[in-house]
Design a protein around this motif. Structure first.
Motif, PDB file in Angstrom:
ATOM      1  N   UNK A  45     100.127  77.637 121.882  1.00 41.80           N
ATOM      2  CA  UNK A  45      99.445  76.916 120.806  1.00 41.80           C
ATOM      3  C   UNK A  45     100.149  75.605 120.461  1.00 41.80           C
ATOM      4  N   UNK A  46     101.478  75.592 120.501  1.00 42.57           N
ATOM      5  CA  UNK A  46     102.218  74.373 120.175  1.00 42.57           C
ATOM      6  C   UNK A  46     101.894  73.252 121.165  1.00 42.57           C
ATOM      7  N   UNK A  47     101.882  73.584 122.450  1.00 41.85           N
ATOM      8  CA  UNK A  47     101.538  72.585 123.467  1.00 41.85           C
ATOM      9  C   UNK A  47     100.077  72.175 123.333  1.00 41.85           C
ATOM     10  N   UNK A  48      99.208  73.135 123.071  1.00 43.06           N
ATOM     11  CA  UNK A  48      97.776  72.853 122.897  1.00 43.06           C
ATOM     12  C   UNK A  48      97.557  71.829 121.782  1.00 43.06           C
ATOM     13  N   UNK A  49      98.185  72.053 120.643  1.00 43.35           N
ATOM     14  CA  UNK A  49      98.030  71.138 119.514  1.00 43.35           C
ATOM     15  C   UNK A  49      98.583  69.755 119.847  1.00 43.35           C
ATOM     16  N   UNK A  50      99.763  69.723 120.467  1.00 40.34           N
ATOM     17  CA  UNK A  50     100.384  68.446 120.847  1.00 40.34           C
ATOM     18  C   UNK A  50      99.512  67.698 121.861  1.00 40.34           C
ATOM     19  N   UNK A  51      99.054  68.388 122.893  1.00 42.12           N
ATOM     20  CA  UNK A  51      98.254  67.751 123.949  1.00 42.12           C
ATOM     21  C   UNK A  51      96.945  67.200 123.390  1.00 42.12           C
ATOM     22  N   UNK A  52      96.282  67.974 122.557  1.00 43.63           N
ATOM     23  CA  UNK A  52      95.010  67.512 122.002  1.00 43.63           C
ATOM     24  C   UNK A  52      95.206  66.347 121.048  1.00 43.63           C
ATOM     25  N   UNK A  53      96.252  66.387 120.255  1.00 37.47           N
ATOM     26  CA  UNK A  53      96.544  65.279 119.353  1.00 37.47           C
ATOM     27  C   UNK A  53      96.847  64.007 120.139  1.00 37.47           C
ATOM     28  N   UNK A  54      97.699  64.128 121.148  1.00 38.15           N
ATOM     29  CA  UNK A  54      98.063  62.972 121.961  1.00 38.15           C
ATOM     30  C   UNK A  54      96.854  62.412 122.710  1.00 38.15           C
ATOM     31  N   UNK A 106     107.500  64.878 129.042  1.00 42.74           N
ATOM     32  CA  UNK A 106     108.660  64.400 128.292  1.00 42.74           C
ATOM     33  C   UNK A 106     109.067  65.336 127.158  1.00 42.74           C
ATOM     34  N   UNK A 107     108.123  66.107 126.620  1.00 43.29           N
ATOM     35  CA  UNK A 107     108.395  66.914 125.432  1.00 43.29           C
ATOM     36  C   UNK A 107     108.477  68.417 125.660  1.00 43.29           C
ATOM     37  N   UNK A 108     107.982  68.911 126.809  1.00 39.60           N
ATOM     38  CA  UNK A 108     107.958  70.346 127.046  1.00 39.60           C
ATOM     39  C   UNK A 108     108.421  70.667 128.462  1.00 39.60           C
ATOM     40  N   UNK A 109     109.040  71.841 128.611  1.00 35.88           N
ATOM     41  CA  UNK A 109     109.431  72.307 129.939  1.00 35.88           C
ATOM     42  C   UNK A 109     108.219  72.893 130.649  1.00 35.88           C
ATOM     43  N   UNK A 110     108.390  73.208 131.929  1.00 35.13           N
ATOM     44  CA  UNK A 110     107.283  73.808 132.686  1.00 35.13           C
ATOM     45  C   UNK A 110     106.955  75.220 132.199  1.00 35.13           C
ATOM     46  N   UNK A 111     107.896  75.842 131.507  1.00 32.06           N
ATOM     47  CA  UNK A 111     107.664  77.178 130.968  1.00 32.06           C
ATOM     48  C   UNK A 111     107.014  77.134 129.580  1.00 32.06           C
ATOM     49  N   UNK A 112     106.854  75.934 129.010  1.00 34.94           N
ATOM     50  CA  UNK A 112     106.180  75.806 127.730  1.00 34.94           C
ATOM     51  C   UNK A 112     107.115  75.736 126.543  1.00 34.94           C
ATOM     52  N   UNK A 113     108.402  75.526 126.778  1.00 37.16           N
ATOM     53  CA  UNK A 113     109.354  75.417 125.684  1.00 37.16           C
ATOM     54  C   UNK A 113     109.583  73.962 125.337  1.00 37.16           C
ATOM     55  N   UNK A 114     109.789  73.700 124.052  1.00 38.78           N
ATOM     56  CA  UNK A 114     110.026  72.334 123.581  1.00 38.78           C
ATOM     57  C   UNK A 114     111.386  71.849 124.074  1.00 38.78           C
ATOM     58  N   UNK A 115     111.404  70.638 124.644  1.00 37.48           N
ATOM     59  CA  UNK A 115     112.671  70.028 125.058  1.00 37.48           C
ATOM     60  C   UNK A 115     113.412  69.525 123.828  1.00 37.48           C
ATOM     61  N   UNK A 116     114.732  69.502 123.926  1.00 39.98           N
ATOM     62  CA  UNK A 116     115.526  69.061 122.772  1.00 39.98           C
ATOM     63  C   UNK A 116     115.681  67.582 122.718  1.00 39.98           C
TER      64      UNK A 116
END
Length: 116
Positions: A45-54, A106-116
């Motif tokens: 869901x976090x990636x979904x929201x970010x991707x759609x917003x961007x 740039x913001x997420x790993x391939x596994x779906x985790x937020x990069x620091x």
């Protein structure tokens, strides 16, 4: 309305209208019908929201530029418009997709985790 202006309004104007609708009413949950749907965008869901917003923000900007450029061509360029307004539409969508995928990388790993 002349033919060139009608062509621009029905291509570039429609894209701008759809981009405004997507921006104003983004999808709330991951679904297969509505939203920016790539495998990476649908990981969580976090990636979904970010991707759609961007994507929605980029598409709104580039569709607006496309619409203005199409209106400029239809109004001031005396040559017949054939492929130019559609090329603006195509470029708007492609640039928005590339910018969104780059932001996801740039913001997420391939596994779906937020990069620091």
């Amino acid at each position: 309305m002349n033919d060139a202006l009608t062509y621009v309004v029905t291509t570039n104007g429609l894209l701008f209208l759809l981009s405004f609708i997507f921006w104003k009413f983004p999808p709330k949950k991951i679904n297969s019908l509505y939203g920016y749907k790539t495998p990476k965008a649908m990981l969580n869901q976090q990636i979904w929201d970010f991707a759609n917003s961007t994507f929605n923000n980029s598409l709104l900007i580039y569709a607006g530029i496309s619409f203005i450029a199409g209106l400029f061509f239809a109004t001031f360029v005396k040559a017949e418009l054939t492929w130019q307004p559609m090329a603006f539409v195509f470029l708007s969508v492609i640039v928005s997709i590339v910018k969104t995928e780059r932001a996801l990388t740039d913001n997420f790993t391939d596994e779906g985790k937020k990069k620091k």
